[in-house]
Design a protein around this motif. Structure first.
Motif, short mmCIF file in Angstrom:
data_model
loop_
_atom_site.label_atom_id
_atom_site.label_comp_id
_atom_site.label_asym_id
_atom_site.label_seq_id
_atom_site.Cartn_x
_atom_site.Cartn_y
_atom_site.Cartn_z
N UNK A 27 0.82 -1.22 0.00
CA UNK A 27 0.00 0.00 0.00
C UNK A 27 0.85 1.26 0.00
N UNK A 28 1.90 1.28 0.82
CA UNK A 28 2.67 2.51 1.01
C UNK A 28 3.94 2.60 0.16
N UNK A 29 4.62 1.48 -0.02
CA UNK A 29 5.97 1.51 -0.60
C UNK A 29 6.02 1.06 -2.05
N UNK A 30 5.17 0.12 -2.43
CA UNK A 30 5.16 -0.35 -3.80
C UNK A 30 4.58 0.70 -4.73
N UNK A 31 5.11 0.77 -5.95
CA UNK A 31 4.54 1.65 -6.97
C UNK A 31 3.20 1.07 -7.41
N UNK A 32 2.13 1.77 -7.10
CA UNK A 32 0.78 1.33 -7.42
C UNK A 32 -0.16 2.50 -7.18
N UNK A 33 -1.36 2.48 -7.76
CA UNK A 33 -2.33 3.55 -7.47
C UNK A 33 -2.59 3.64 -5.98
N UNK A 205 5.91 9.34 10.21
CA UNK A 205 4.80 9.67 9.31
C UNK A 205 3.92 8.46 9.06
N UNK A 206 4.51 7.29 8.84
CA UNK A 206 3.70 6.09 8.61
C UNK A 206 2.98 5.66 9.89
N UNK A 207 3.60 5.86 11.04
CA UNK A 207 2.93 5.59 12.31
C UNK A 207 1.70 6.48 12.45
N UNK A 208 1.86 7.74 12.11
CA UNK A 208 0.74 8.69 12.18
C UNK A 208 -0.37 8.28 11.21
N UNK A 209 -0.01 7.91 9.97
CA UNK A 209 -1.01 7.55 8.97
C UNK A 209 -1.69 6.23 9.30
N UNK A 210 -0.95 5.30 9.92
CA UNK A 210 -1.56 4.03 10.32
C UNK A 210 -2.69 4.26 11.31
N UNK A 211 -2.47 5.19 12.22
CA UNK A 211 -3.51 5.52 13.19
C UNK A 211 -4.65 6.29 12.53
N UNK A 212 -4.31 7.23 11.65
CA UNK A 212 -5.33 8.06 10.99
C UNK A 212 -6.23 7.23 10.09
N UNK A 214 -6.24 3.66 9.57
CA UNK A 214 -6.66 2.31 9.95
C UNK A 214 -6.98 2.14 11.43
N UNK A 215 -6.76 3.20 12.21
CA UNK A 215 -7.01 3.16 13.66
C UNK A 215 -6.21 2.04 14.33
N UNK A 216 -4.98 1.83 13.84
CA UNK A 216 -4.13 0.76 14.37
C UNK A 216 -2.92 1.34 15.08
N UNK A 217 -2.42 0.65 16.09
CA UNK A 217 -1.22 1.10 16.80
C UNK A 217 0.04 0.82 15.98
N UNK A 218 1.10 1.50 16.32
CA UNK A 218 2.37 1.30 15.59
C UNK A 218 2.88 -0.12 15.77
N UNK A 219 2.83 -0.62 16.99
CA UNK A 219 3.32 -1.98 17.25
C UNK A 219 2.17 -2.97 17.19
N UNK A 220 2.32 -4.06 16.45
CA UNK A 220 3.56 -4.56 15.80
C UNK A 220 3.66 -4.26 14.31
N UNK A 221 2.71 -3.46 13.78
CA UNK A 221 2.61 -3.33 12.34
C UNK A 221 3.77 -2.56 11.72
N UNK A 222 4.19 -1.46 12.33
CA UNK A 222 5.30 -0.69 11.77
C UNK A 222 6.60 -1.49 11.80
N UNK A 223 6.97 -2.14 12.93
CA UNK A 223 8.21 -2.93 12.90
C UNK A 223 8.20 -4.04 11.86
N UNK A 224 7.07 -4.73 11.70
CA UNK A 224 6.98 -5.81 10.72
C UNK A 224 7.10 -5.26 9.30
N UNK A 225 6.36 -4.20 9.02
CA UNK A 225 6.43 -3.61 7.68
C UNK A 225 7.80 -3.03 7.40
N UNK A 226 8.42 -2.46 8.42
CA UNK A 226 9.77 -1.92 8.28
C UNK A 226 10.76 -3.03 7.93
N UNK A 227 10.60 -4.18 8.56
CA UNK A 227 11.47 -5.32 8.27
C UNK A 227 11.29 -5.77 6.82
N UNK A 228 10.05 -5.80 6.37
CA UNK A 228 9.77 -6.16 4.97
C UNK A 228 10.37 -5.10 4.03
#
Length: 323
Positions: A27-33, A205-212, A214-228
């Motif tokens: 959604x955020x990093x890949x080139x796509x609409x 910025x991605x932590x802020x947008x994740x909350x805005x 998807x209403x989701x917390x940074x952990x564990x989604x940001x660390x996992x996505x960052x690893x990817x």
């Protein structure tokens, strides 16, 4: 049996987290609409505001003697840019304009018009990797792009000579890009940076947008996505930091932000300003949302920008009311 069940549960949870991370990466990093940007209330301008460049600005650009130019990135991507030479000759200063997330260089037409008509500068409008006519499947959020902009700076020197004065001016992701670029080893000809509505870091910025969004917390989604992201794009979110790069910046910086920005929170600009070790200025525009400061109060924006450029470039570059 209980241990087996727990093990299965852990594996299922880990698999779901990994799949979630892959989704957010795409959604955020890949080139796509970027469907999440459509009708996003945090990006909608006020009724009397326009997008970054008005229709008249884009029409103006279409009438100019622009040239398509290309370079090859350090990792083999063909990068595209739009070059607009000064009507006063190539000896004039050059501004390199950095566009925002999911944009392209020509969308900076409003700024290009200012620099052409008010300053008489040469103008380069690159398409970032993964954007516009440039190659690449990955969005660099400024971190990968910083090396590309160093190459664009050297391209400008090859085009107009090594004595030219160069300004970097970016908006949104481009605002972060020029700050990240400023932390690299740059030629002395780079004289100033203008950063409009930049974020402090990709992680924040991605932590802020994740909350805005998807209403989701940074952990564990940001660390996992960052690893990817490190695996697939080559960078952790935490290392892609304009704040960290600012510690190495050696030229004056003009920071600009809308006071009503709810996409890249206005509070970020104050931390960026405080982190800057060089001569600096800060302009905030009341009522301006994300990326609309230039439209909401163009007069004030141009006044401050003109003063900043006059102060930090050589007197011979102060072309006023250029025709």
């Amino acid at each position: 049996m209980l241990l087996y069940g727990l093990a299965v549960l852990v594996l299922v949870v880990l698999a779901l987290l990994w799949l979630g991370g892959l989704y957010f990466f795409k959604t955020a990093i890949r080139r796509a609409p970027k469907s999440f940007l459509v009708d996003n209330p945090n990006l909608m301008p006020e009724p009397d505001n326009e997008i970054i460049s008005s229709a008249s600005d884009l029409t103006w650009l279409d009438t100019q003697p622009t040239e398509d130019v290309n370079i090859e990135s350090h990792d083999g991507l063909k990068l595209h840019g739009t070059w607009l030479p000064s009507h006063s000759g190539l000896q004039q200063p050059t501004v390199i304009l950095a566009h925002g997330y999911s944009g392209k260089g020509r969308e900076m037409a409003g700024f290009a018009r200012f620099y052409a008509e008010k300053r008489g500068y040469n103008i380069l409008m690159p398409d970032d990797r993964g954007h516009g006519q440039s190659e690449g499947d990955i969005i660099g959020f400024g971190w990968l792009d910083r090396k590309d902009y160093v190459q664009w700076i050297h391209w400008v020197q090859g085009k107009v000579g090594t004595e030219t004065e160069i300004i970097l001016h970016g908006i949104s992701m481009g605002g972060a890009t020029v700050l990240m670029t400023g932390g690299e080893a740059l030629p002395n000809q780079v004289k100033a940076i203008v950063s409009d509505c930049a974020y402090t870091s990709v992680k924040e910025e991605l932590t802020f947008q994740l909350k805005q969004l998807y209403k989701l917390p940074a952990f564990p989604f940001i660390p996992v996505t960052s690893l990817i992201s490190k695996w697939k794009a080559g960078y952790f979110f935490g290392e892609a930091s304009a704040l960290t790069q600012l510690a190495k910046v050696q030229v004056p910086v003009l920071f600009i932000h809308g006071e009503a920005d709810t996409f890249v929170p206005t509070e970020m600009v104050y931390r960026l300003y405080e982190a800057c070790p060089t001569e600096k200025e800060l302009l905030t525009i009341p009522r301006a949302g994300h990326g609309t400061a230039f439209q909401v109060d163009r007069t004030r924006y141009e006044e401050v920008l003109e003063s900043f450029l006059t102060k930090n470039l050589s007197p011979s570059s102060a072309v006023s009311s250029f025709i």
